[in-house]
Design a protein around this motif. Structure first.
Motif, PDB file in Angstrom:
ATOM      1  N   PHE A   1     -26.768 -43.785 -48.277  1.00  0.00           N
ATOM      2  CA  PHE A   1     -27.512 -42.849 -47.445  1.00  0.00           C
ATOM      3  C   PHE A   1     -26.663 -42.339 -46.284  1.00  0.00           C
ATOM      4  O   PHE A   1     -26.792 -41.189 -45.866  1.00  0.00           O
ATOM      5  CB  PHE A   1     -28.804 -43.480 -46.929  1.00  0.00           C
ATOM      6  CG  PHE A   1     -29.907 -43.482 -47.944  1.00  0.00           C
ATOM      7  CD1 PHE A   1     -30.418 -42.305 -48.446  1.00  0.00           C
ATOM      8  CD2 PHE A   1     -30.419 -44.679 -48.411  1.00  0.00           C
ATOM      9  CE1 PHE A   1     -31.423 -42.301 -49.377  1.00  0.00           C
ATOM     10  CE2 PHE A   1     -31.429 -44.695 -49.352  1.00  0.00           C
ATOM     11  CZ  PHE A   1     -31.935 -43.501 -49.841  1.00  0.00           C
ATOM     12  N   LYS A   2     -25.782 -43.179 -45.783  1.00  0.00           N
ATOM     13  CA  LYS A   2     -24.905 -42.753 -44.700  1.00  0.00           C
ATOM     14  C   LYS A   2     -23.968 -41.647 -45.198  1.00  0.00           C
ATOM     15  O   LYS A   2     -23.698 -40.683 -44.482  1.00  0.00           O
ATOM     16  CB  LYS A   2     -24.097 -43.945 -44.196  1.00  0.00           C
ATOM     17  CG  LYS A   2     -23.486 -43.751 -42.849  1.00  0.00           C
ATOM     18  CD  LYS A   2     -22.890 -45.060 -42.364  1.00  0.00           C
ATOM     19  CE  LYS A   2     -22.656 -45.003 -40.880  1.00  0.00           C
ATOM     20  NZ  LYS A   2     -22.159 -46.257 -40.351  1.00  0.00           N
ATOM     21  N   CYS A   3     -23.496 -41.787 -46.429  1.00  0.00           N
ATOM     22  CA  CYS A   3     -22.619 -40.748 -47.008  1.00  0.00           C
ATOM     23  C   CYS A   3     -23.380 -39.451 -47.247  1.00  0.00           C
ATOM     24  O   CYS A   3     -22.796 -38.372 -47.167  1.00  0.00           O
ATOM     25  CB  CYS A   3     -22.027 -41.240 -48.324  1.00  0.00           C
ATOM     26  SG  CYS A   3     -20.769 -42.500 -48.144  1.00  0.00           S
ATOM     27  N   LEU A   4     -24.669 -39.549 -47.548  1.00  0.00           N
ATOM     28  CA  LEU A   4     -25.456 -38.364 -47.870  1.00  0.00           C
ATOM     29  C   LEU A   4     -25.945 -37.605 -46.640  1.00  0.00           C
ATOM     30  O   LEU A   4     -26.383 -36.464 -46.761  1.00  0.00           O
ATOM     31  CB  LEU A   4     -26.670 -38.759 -48.716  1.00  0.00           C
ATOM     32  CG  LEU A   4     -26.373 -39.248 -50.124  1.00  0.00           C
ATOM     33  CD1 LEU A   4     -27.657 -39.709 -50.800  1.00  0.00           C
ATOM     34  CD2 LEU A   4     -25.706 -38.172 -50.935  1.00  0.00           C
ATOM     35  N   GLU A   5     -25.860 -38.219 -45.472  1.00  0.00           N
ATOM     36  CA  GLU A   5     -26.411 -37.595 -44.266  1.00  0.00           C
ATOM     37  C   GLU A   5     -25.816 -36.213 -43.995  1.00  0.00           C
ATOM     38  O   GLU A   5     -26.537 -35.267 -43.743  1.00  0.00           O
ATOM     39  CB  GLU A   5     -26.203 -38.502 -43.056  1.00  0.00           C
ATOM     40  CG  GLU A   5     -27.116 -39.684 -43.014  1.00  0.00           C
ATOM     41  CD  GLU A   5     -26.830 -40.620 -41.855  1.00  0.00           C
ATOM     42  OE1 GLU A   5     -25.863 -40.377 -41.099  1.00  0.00           O
ATOM     43  OE2 GLU A   5     -27.567 -41.606 -41.718  1.00  0.00           O
ATOM     44  N   GLY A   6     -24.515 -36.073 -44.051  1.00  0.00           N
ATOM     45  CA  GLY A   6     -23.878 -34.802 -43.732  1.00  0.00           C
ATOM     46  C   GLY A   6     -23.994 -33.770 -44.833  1.00  0.00           C
ATOM     47  O   GLY A   6     -23.853 -32.571 -44.587  1.00  0.00           O
ATOM     48  N   HIS A   7     -24.284 -34.207 -46.049  1.00  0.00           N
ATOM     49  CA  HIS A   7     -24.322 -33.278 -47.169  1.00  0.00           C
ATOM     50  C   HIS A   7     -25.520 -32.333 -47.117  1.00  0.00           C
ATOM     51  O   HIS A   7     -25.421 -31.186 -47.572  1.00  0.00           O
ATOM     52  CB  HIS A   7     -24.334 -34.040 -48.501  1.00  0.00           C
ATOM     53  CG  HIS A   7     -23.063 -34.782 -48.768  1.00  0.00           C
ATOM     54  ND1 HIS A   7     -21.850 -34.151 -48.911  1.00  0.00           N
ATOM     55  CD2 HIS A   7     -22.818 -36.103 -48.912  1.00  0.00           C
ATOM     56  CE1 HIS A   7     -20.913 -35.050 -49.130  1.00  0.00           C
ATOM     57  NE2 HIS A   7     -21.469 -36.252 -49.129  1.00  0.00           N
ATOM     58  N   GLU A   8     -26.617 -32.771 -46.568  1.00  0.00           N
ATOM     59  CA  GLU A   8     -27.811 -31.932 -46.547  1.00  0.00           C
ATOM     60  C   GLU A   8     -27.571 -30.660 -45.733  1.00  0.00           C
ATOM     61  O   GLU A   8     -27.951 -29.567 -46.147  1.00  0.00           O
ATOM     62  CB  GLU A   8     -29.001 -32.708 -45.988  1.00  0.00           C
ATOM     63  CG  GLU A   8     -30.292 -31.944 -46.097  1.00  0.00           C
ATOM     64  CD  GLU A   8     -31.497 -32.794 -45.766  1.00  0.00           C
ATOM     65  OE1 GLU A   8     -32.534 -32.194 -45.469  1.00  0.00           O
ATOM     66  OE2 GLU A   8     -31.397 -34.029 -45.788  1.00  0.00           O
ATOM     67  N   GLU A   9     -26.920 -30.797 -44.592  1.00  0.00           N
ATOM     68  CA  GLU A   9     -26.626 -29.626 -43.763  1.00  0.00           C
ATOM     69  C   GLU A   9     -25.692 -28.666 -44.496  1.00  0.00           C
ATOM     70  O   GLU A   9     -25.896 -27.451 -44.469  1.00  0.00           O
ATOM     71  CB  GLU A   9     -26.006 -30.059 -42.440  1.00  0.00           C
ATOM     72  CG  GLU A   9     -26.949 -30.867 -41.571  1.00  0.00           C
ATOM     73  CD  GLU A   9     -26.249 -31.461 -40.362  1.00  0.00           C
ATOM     74  OE1 GLU A   9     -25.095 -31.100 -40.097  1.00  0.00           O
ATOM     75  OE2 GLU A   9     -26.880 -32.302 -39.698  1.00  0.00           O
TER      76      GLU A   9
END
Length: 110
Positions: A59-67
């Motif tokens: 989930f930490k890796c996915l945090e920036g991908h949404e933006e």
């Protein structure tokens, strides 16, 4: 002073002793079973903690991908429109070159 003992019969005492021994044996088996179960629970808990840590990292890796995905989604219509323009322009140029070549060949044959 003599104590009158109810059930002091040796056979009764032996029977009671056998009952207590069998109860102790059952308790020993139950304790062994509990010990095995605790080992299994400890291993499962360790695997659970590993899984929880892995999910946290994911989930930490996915945090920036949404933006980034939202920004790309905002630009997709513009990119599709530009792609259509480019394809139309290339097809137009190819058509013009084809017409010019046909005109050139028709002019040469005359």
């Amino acid at each position: 002073m003599s104590v009158d003992c109810v059930g002091c019969n040796p056979k009764v005492l032996e029977y009671r002793l056998d009952v207590v021994e069998s109860a102790i044996a059952e308790i020993k088996e139950a304790v062994k079973s509990i010990d095995k179960s605790l080992d299994v629970i400890a291993r499962i808990e360790e695997k659970h903690l590993d899984t929880r840590e892995a999910l946290g990292r994911a989930f930490k890796c996915l945090e920036g991908h949404e933006e980034r995905i939202k920004a790309i989604e905002m630009e997709i219509p513009t990119l599709q429109m530009m792609r259509n323009w480019i394809i139309s322009g290339v097809l137009g140029i190819v058509a013009l070159v084809g017409i010019a070549m046909i005109g050139y060949f028709l002019h040469i044959k005359q």
